[in-house]
Design an enzyme around this catalytic site. Structure first.
Site, PDB file in Angstrom:
ATOM      1  N   HIS A  82       0.857  -1.302  -0.035  1.00  0.00           N
ATOM      2  CA  HIS A  82      -0.077  -0.089   0.087  1.00  0.00           C
ATOM      3  C   HIS A  82       0.778   1.237   0.003  1.00  0.00           C
ATOM      4  O   HIS A  82       0.605   2.202  -0.722  1.00  0.00           O
ATOM      5  CB  HIS A  82      -0.881   0.213   1.238  1.00  0.00           C
ATOM      6  CG  HIS A  82      -1.698   1.147   1.440  1.00  0.00           C
ATOM      7  ND1 HIS A  82      -2.766   1.389   1.044  1.00  0.00           N
ATOM      8  CD2 HIS A  82      -1.477   2.463   2.235  1.00  0.00           C
ATOM      9  CE1 HIS A  82      -3.316   2.766   1.162  1.00  0.00           C
ATOM     10  NE2 HIS A  82      -2.594   3.240   1.977  1.00  0.00           N
ATOM     11  N   GLU A  83       2.034   1.230   0.810  1.00  0.00           N
ATOM     12  CA  GLU A  83       2.591   2.618   0.882  1.00  0.00           C
ATOM     13  C   GLU A  83       3.535   2.740  -0.157  1.00  0.00           C
ATOM     14  O   GLU A  83       4.030   3.556  -0.551  1.00  0.00           O
ATOM     15  CB  GLU A  83       3.835   2.289   2.177  1.00  0.00           C
ATOM     16  CG  GLU A  83       2.677   2.609   3.373  1.00  0.00           C
ATOM     17  CD  GLU A  83       1.708   3.804   3.739  1.00  0.00           C
ATOM     18  OE1 GLU A  83       2.092   4.805   3.133  1.00  0.00           O
ATOM     19  OE2 GLU A  83       0.672   3.471   4.272  1.00  0.00           O
ATOM     20  N   HIS A  86       1.610   4.057  -2.977  1.00  0.00           N
ATOM     21  CA  HIS A  86       1.713   5.782  -2.714  1.00  0.00           C
ATOM     22  C   HIS A  86       2.837   6.398  -3.243  1.00  0.00           C
ATOM     23  O   HIS A  86       2.639   7.526  -4.088  1.00  0.00           O
ATOM     24  CB  HIS A  86       1.504   6.085  -1.050  1.00  0.00           C
ATOM     25  CG  HIS A  86       0.336   5.998  -0.547  1.00  0.00           C
ATOM     26  ND1 HIS A  86      -0.935   6.896  -0.884  1.00  0.00           N
ATOM     27  CD2 HIS A  86      -0.093   4.974   0.480  1.00  0.00           C
ATOM     28  CE1 HIS A  86      -1.806   6.243   0.015  1.00  0.00           C
ATOM     29  NE2 HIS A  86      -1.500   5.606   0.778  1.00  0.00           N
TER      30      HIS A  86
END
Length: 101
Positions: A82-83, A86
């Site tokens: 997820h990070e 980003h």
């Protein structure tokens, strides 16, 4: 909605010191923060000692801790993915992703 303030150099330094560097993935610095260790432990314990042992009683202790740990690993890897997503989206939109030392 409030505007966010810029992060100071001192705040960045403290953040870097509170992490264990693991390397880089697609050029983005990856580090382990103590909070991820706590999350890993909480997920593992809550599954092994709680949910799994109550839902499926009568098995040896390792039978609960193995799947509990596996779920925690997958959960932490999903946070990492997820990070990283980003960072990839930020780069595609022209935002500089800093790789702190």
């Amino acid at each position: 909605m409030t505007a966010s303030r810029p992060v100071t150099a001192e705040e960045r330094r403290r953040t870097v010191e509170a992490t264990l560097p693991l390397g880089r993935i697609v050029g983005v610095r990856v580090a382990l923060n103590w909070s991820v260790v706590v999350i890993f432990w909480l997920v593992t314990v809550s599954l092994a000692e709680g949910r799994l042992s109550h839902a499926y009683p009568g098995y040896p202790t390792g039978t609960y801790w193995g799947p509990g740990s596996a779920v925690a690993v997958v959960f932490v890897l999903s946070i990492l993915a997820h990070e990283l997503a980003h960072a990839v989206v930020a780069r595609r939109n022209g935002v500089e992703v800093t790789a702190r030392p």
